[in-house]
Design a protein around this motif. Structure first.
Motif, PDB file in Angstrom:
ATOM      1  N   GLY A  82      29.170  23.663  62.839  1.00 41.83           N
ATOM      2  CA  GLY A  82      28.746  22.277  62.615  1.00 41.83           C
ATOM      3  C   GLY A  82      28.154  22.072  61.240  1.00 41.83           C
ATOM      4  N   GLN A  83      27.435  23.051  60.739  1.00 40.61           N
ATOM      5  CA  GLN A  83      26.837  22.931  59.415  1.00 40.61           C
ATOM      6  C   GLN A  83      27.880  23.029  58.316  1.00 40.61           C
ATOM      7  OE1 GLN A  83      23.918  22.302  58.041  1.00 40.61           O
ATOM      8  NE2 GLN A  83      22.913  21.929  59.992  1.00 40.61           N
ATOM      9  N   SER A  92      31.088  22.390  58.559  1.00 43.78           N
ATOM     10  CA  SER A  92      32.088  21.323  58.712  1.00 43.78           C
ATOM     11  C   SER A  92      33.491  21.740  58.312  1.00 43.78           C
ATOM     12  CB  SER A  92      31.688  20.080  57.916  1.00 43.78           C
ATOM     13  OG  SER A  92      30.501  19.551  58.441  1.00 43.78           O
ATOM     14  N   ASP A  98      36.190  23.511  62.385  1.00 46.29           N
ATOM     15  CA  ASP A  98      35.618  23.096  63.665  1.00 46.29           C
ATOM     16  C   ASP A  98      36.645  23.189  64.783  1.00 46.29           C
ATOM     17  OD1 ASP A  98      33.195  22.575  62.522  1.00 46.29           O
ATOM     18  OD2 ASP A  98      33.526  20.420  62.340  1.00 46.29           O
TER      19      ASP A  98
END
Length: 116
Positions: A50-51, A53, A56
């Motif tokens: 998530g960090q 990006s 995913d």
């Protein structure tokens, strides 16, 4: 086999592992530890992907494929039909299943946190 020192150490290590697995409290504690490690792994996977990006969708596909493969190995008919499996293999599959459940629970919890 010859009774070498390495062979005797390996046999003693295997006997100790079987004693460790044979104790019900230790067995439950190791399975719970696998569950919590799976939960931690899912938190780490979701937070890092998530960090960054990136990747995913790929990470989600790999995790889903891994969970489904573990399901396939744990719940096959041949394994369920064989009642005479060794304690070590049964314990390994139980711990792997607990790890999978921890990962799935962590993913679901992260999805609820993102939804609210």
């Amino acid at each position: 086999m010859q009774n070498t020192r390495l062979n005797s150490i390996t046999n003693a290590l295997g006997d100790r592992i079987l004693q460790l697995i044979g104790n019900p409290w230790r067995r439950i504690s190791i399975i719970l530890l696998a569950l919590f490690v799976g939960f931690f792994a899912s938190s780490a996977i979701t937070s890092t992907t998530g960090q960054l990006s990136i990747l995913d969708v790929s990470a989600a596909a790999i995790c889903t494929l891994t969970i489904e493969l573990i399901n396939r190995f744990v719940y096959t008919r041949e394994r369920m039909a064989r009642s005479r499996t060794t304690t070590r293999l049964t314990f390994f599959w139980d711990a792997l299943n607990a790890f999978k459940i921890g990962i799935a629970f962590g993913f679901i919890l992260e999805a609820f946190k993102l939804n609210s």
